[in-house]
Design a protein around this motif. Sequence first.
Motif, short mmCIF file in Angstrom:
data_model
loop_
_atom_site.label_atom_id
_atom_site.label_comp_id
_atom_site.label_asym_id
_atom_site.label_seq_id
_atom_site.Cartn_x
_atom_site.Cartn_y
_atom_site.Cartn_z
N ASP A 164 -6.73 5.18 -17.19
CA ASP A 164 -6.41 3.85 -16.65
C ASP A 164 -4.90 3.61 -16.65
OD1 ASP A 164 -9.06 3.25 -16.12
OD2 ASP A 164 -9.37 2.28 -18.06
N LEU A 165 -4.21 4.15 -17.64
CA LEU A 165 -2.74 4.05 -17.63
C LEU A 165 -2.16 4.83 -16.46
CD1 LEU A 165 -1.92 4.30 -21.44
CD2 LEU A 165 -1.58 2.32 -19.96
N GLY A 166 -2.80 5.93 -16.10
CA GLY A 166 -2.38 6.68 -14.92
C GLY A 166 -2.48 5.85 -13.66
N VAL A 167 -3.55 5.06 -13.56
CA VAL A 167 -3.71 4.15 -12.41
C VAL A 167 -2.59 3.11 -12.42
CG1 VAL A 167 -5.19 2.37 -11.38
CG2 VAL A 167 -6.20 4.50 -12.24
N ILE A 168 -2.29 2.56 -13.59
CA ILE A 168 -1.23 1.54 -13.70
C ILE A 168 0.12 2.15 -13.31
CG2 ILE A 168 0.06 0.09 -15.32
CD1 ILE A 168 -2.65 -0.33 -16.80
N VAL A 169 0.41 3.36 -13.79
CA VAL A 169 1.67 4.03 -13.46
C VAL A 169 1.76 4.25 -11.95
CG1 VAL A 169 2.94 6.22 -13.69
CG2 VAL A 169 2.02 5.09 -15.72
N GLY A 170 0.68 4.73 -11.36
CA GLY A 170 0.68 4.95 -9.91
C GLY A 170 0.86 3.66 -9.15
N CYS A 171 0.12 2.63 -9.54
CA CYS A 171 0.25 1.32 -8.87
C CYS A 171 1.66 0.76 -9.04
CB CYS A 171 -0.77 0.33 -9.42
SG CYS A 171 -2.46 0.67 -8.91
N ALA A 172 2.22 0.93 -10.23
CA ALA A 172 3.58 0.43 -10.48
C ALA A 172 4.57 1.11 -9.54
CB ALA A 172 3.97 0.66 -11.95
N ALA A 173 4.42 2.41 -9.33
CA ALA A 173 5.32 3.13 -8.43
C ALA A 173 5.19 2.61 -7.01
CB ALA A 173 5.04 4.63 -8.49
N VAL A 174 3.96 2.45 -6.54
CA VAL A 174 3.73 1.97 -5.18
C VAL A 174 4.29 0.56 -5.01
CG1 VAL A 174 1.93 1.31 -3.51
CG2 VAL A 174 1.70 3.44 -4.83
N VAL A 175 4.01 -0.31 -5.97
CA VAL A 175 4.47 -1.70 -5.90
C VAL A 175 6.00 -1.75 -5.90
CG1 VAL A 175 4.57 -3.87 -7.19
CG2 VAL A 175 2.38 -2.73 -6.84
N ARG A 176 6.64 -0.98 -6.78
CA ARG A 176 8.11 -1.00 -6.85
C ARG A 176 8.73 -0.54 -5.54
NH1 ARG A 176 11.48 2.82 -7.32
NH2 ARG A 176 9.98 4.31 -8.15
N VAL A 177 8.25 0.57 -5.01
CA VAL A 177 8.79 1.08 -3.75
C VAL A 177 8.57 0.05 -2.64
CG1 VAL A 177 8.53 2.87 -1.97
CG2 VAL A 177 8.69 3.52 -4.39
N ASN A 178 7.39 -0.55 -2.58
CA ASN A 178 7.12 -1.56 -1.56
C ASN A 178 8.02 -2.78 -1.71
OD1 ASN A 178 5.19 -0.14 -0.12
ND2 ASN A 178 3.49 -0.94 -1.32
N MET A 179 8.27 -3.21 -2.95
CA MET A 179 9.17 -4.35 -3.16
C MET A 179 10.59 -4.00 -2.73
SD MET A 179 7.89 -6.38 -6.60
CE MET A 179 7.96 -5.01 -7.72
N GLU A 180 11.00 -2.76 -2.92
CA GLU A 180 12.32 -2.34 -2.48
C GLU A 180 12.38 -2.27 -0.95
OE1 GLU A 180 13.26 1.27 -4.61
OE2 GLU A 180 13.54 0.19 -6.50
N ILE A 181 11.35 -1.71 -0.33
CA ILE A 181 11.30 -1.59 1.13
C ILE A 181 11.35 -2.97 1.79
CG2 ILE A 181 9.77 -1.00 3.06
CD1 ILE A 181 8.90 1.48 1.39
N HIS A 182 10.65 -3.94 1.20
CA HIS A 182 10.56 -5.28 1.79
C HIS A 182 11.63 -6.24 1.29
CE1 HIS A 182 6.63 -3.55 2.74
NE2 HIS A 182 6.75 -4.27 3.83
N GLY A 183 12.62 -5.73 0.55
CA GLY A 183 13.76 -6.55 0.16
C GLY A 183 13.51 -7.52 -0.99
N VAL A 184 12.38 -7.38 -1.68
CA VAL A 184 12.12 -8.21 -2.86
C VAL A 184 13.06 -7.79 -3.98
CG1 VAL A 184 10.39 -8.89 -4.58
CG2 VAL A 184 9.73 -8.61 -2.18
N LEU A 185 13.31 -6.49 -4.07
CA LEU A 185 14.22 -5.91 -5.07
C LEU A 185 15.22 -5.02 -4.35
CD1 LEU A 185 11.70 -4.74 -7.80
CD2 LEU A 185 13.17 -6.76 -7.88
#
Length: 166
Positions: free
Chosen positions: A36-57
């Motif tokens: 389950d931590l692997g799922v969280i790590v994967g989701c965290a990576a996807v979310v971070r990259v998406n937030m960077e792509i969309h200018g949130v970060l």
Amino acid sequence: MFRNWLAGHLEERALKGSAKEVRRFVGGLQGTGDRDLGVIVGCAAVVRVNMEIHGVLPAGLFQRRALEPSEELGVMQLRINRAARQLAKIRQQADATGAMVWSYSLRCLNLPELRPLGREMWGELKRGFEHAEEALREGETRNGRPFDRRVWAEWRLIPPGLDPAD
């Protein structure tokens, strides 16, 4: 004099509240299995990259050793928290948890007193590293499209200063 005392008192209470929130999050991670931590790590990576792509970060924020001023980091943390609430609202709880990884990471980087908790948090998340690629593959299959190539290149990213003390 009273104003200085009051400011110090409020700052101390805010720090204690922040530490309590991060400890609660770390406690939740401690009770989570490695897969389950692997799922969280994967989701965290996807979310971070998406937030960077969309200018949130700003792109590369969590790869820098020198950070923006505290006020700017606070604004970024509010943006991440807003994104996490939106993800939770549409029942994307794993993605919301992934967003909170970055929110708490930013908080720990912004408040040096919380860095040990940030290292502890990443020590727990690191237990999921051996399962993260599998979780990402399953996510791509479920979504029917590949993730941005940066997700695959950067999913192991631990923010400088929050490296766990193995």
